[in-house]
Design a protein around this motif. Structure first.
Motif, mmCIF file in Angstrom:
data_model
loop_
_atom_site.group_PDB
_atom_site.id
_atom_site.type_symbol
_atom_site.label_atom_id
_atom_site.label_comp_id
_atom_site.label_asym_id
_atom_site.label_seq_id
_atom_site.Cartn_x
_atom_site.Cartn_y
_atom_site.Cartn_z
ATOM 1 N N THR A 1 14.996 37.166 34.346
ATOM 2 C CA THR A 1 14.715 36.500 33.081
ATOM 3 C C THR A 1 15.281 35.078 33.081
ATOM 4 O O THR A 1 16.302 34.805 33.712
ATOM 5 N N ASP B 1 5.838 35.294 27.789
ATOM 6 C CA ASP B 1 5.040 35.475 29.004
ATOM 7 C C ASP B 1 3.604 34.991 28.779
ATOM 8 O O ASP B 1 3.068 34.223 29.575
ATOM 9 N N THR C 1 -1.091 40.908 29.594
ATOM 10 C CA THR C 1 0.186 40.940 28.883
ATOM 11 C C THR C 1 0.285 42.165 27.984
ATOM 12 O O THR C 1 1.307 42.863 27.976
ATOM 13 N N PHE D 1 3.165 44.998 29.080
ATOM 14 C CA PHE D 1 4.349 45.163 28.243
ATOM 15 C C PHE D 1 4.317 46.449 27.437
ATOM 16 O O PHE D 1 5.362 47.068 27.222
ATOM 17 N N LYS D 2 3.137 46.882 27.013
ATOM 18 C CA LYS D 2 3.034 48.141 26.257
ATOM 19 C C LYS D 2 3.431 49.330 27.133
ATOM 20 O O LYS D 2 4.190 50.195 26.704
ATOM 21 N N LEU E 1 9.497 38.987 24.833
ATOM 22 C CA LEU E 1 9.186 38.735 26.250
ATOM 23 C C LEU E 1 7.681 38.589 26.452
ATOM 24 O O LEU E 1 7.230 37.716 27.188
ATOM 25 N N ALA E 2 6.911 39.445 25.796
ATOM 26 C CA ALA E 2 5.450 39.385 25.925
ATOM 27 C C ALA E 2 4.908 38.073 25.362
ATOM 28 O O ALA E 2 4.031 37.452 25.970
ATOM 29 N N TRP F 1 13.056 35.471 26.170
ATOM 30 C CA TRP F 1 11.616 35.601 25.965
ATOM 31 C C TRP F 1 10.766 35.228 27.175
ATOM 32 O O TRP F 1 9.556 35.094 27.046
ATOM 33 N N PHE G 1 7.381 48.937 28.734
ATOM 34 C CA PHE G 1 8.531 49.073 27.846
ATOM 35 C C PHE G 1 8.322 50.085 26.731
ATOM 36 O O PHE G 1 9.037 50.059 25.723
ATOM 37 N N TRP H 1 10.661 43.897 23.608
ATOM 38 C CA TRP H 1 9.681 43.409 24.573
ATOM 39 C C TRP H 1 8.625 42.507 23.947
ATOM 40 O O TRP H 1 7.942 41.778 24.647
#
Length: 177
Positions: free
Chosen positions: A27, A146, A124, A128-129, A142-143, A31, A132, A139
């Motif tokens: 990371t 990203d 994405t 991410f779904k 982060l998504a 984010w 995480f 998340w």
């Protein structure tokens, strides 16, 4: 299609997927991961192959990336991350090939840009779904980070796409004033 024709795009795709699977583990802040910067180059490879060699060759390159991605993910990540990465990659890359192919007759930048943007949203969301699910990690931030970088990279990679296509002879050089 000859193996020799697909060798370098396949090698590039495999290297990008492997690098992205390593970089996504690091990371930058709350984010964003480093993988957000390398992964969009996979769409560039797919789009160049699609423009120069056609959608069938682009799909073959996607399958190479999928296999490399699964193999590297099983070594580098958990089963959940491997499933998330493989699913997101395959669905989003095949979507990119389809969208690009539908838009290929439009202006030189529309097919790669729109295809990459739509595919990035789907990639994405799926990654991410799945990655995480049932996690305490926030998340969504982060998504969002990203996806933001992927969309910016889709625009920033357009000059590289144009240069490669122009070098291939499929896009004429600009006229001198």
């Amino acid at each position: 299609m000859k193996f020799k024709t697909l060798f370098f795009p396949a090698l590039a795709m495999g290297a990008i997927v492997l690098l992205s699977n390593i970089l996504v583990q690091f990371t930058i802040n709350d984010w964003l991961t480093w993988g957000a910067f390398s992964y969009p180059v996979a769409y560039l490879v797919t789009d160049v192959c699609n423009r120069i060699l056609g959608p069938s060759a682009a799909r073959r390159i996607v399958l190479v990336g999928f296999v490399v991605g699964l193999a590297s993910s099983t070594v580098l990540a958990s089963l959940q991350i491997t499933l998330a990465s493989g699913s997101a990659f395959l669905v989003s890359q095949l979507l990119d090939v389809s969208v690009f192919n539908r838009l290929r007759q439009r202006s030189w930048w529309q097919a790669p840009f729109i295809g990459s943007c739509l595919a990035s949203v789907i990639d994405t969301a799926i990654f991410f779904k799945i990655a995480f699910a049932n996690s305490e990690l926030n998340w969504l931030s982060l998504a969002a980070g990203d996806l933001s970088v992927k969309l910016i990279m889709a625009a920033l990679l357009l000059p590289a796409y144009r240069a490669v296509i122009r070098k291939s002879g499929l896009l004429p050089a600009p006229k001198s004033a």
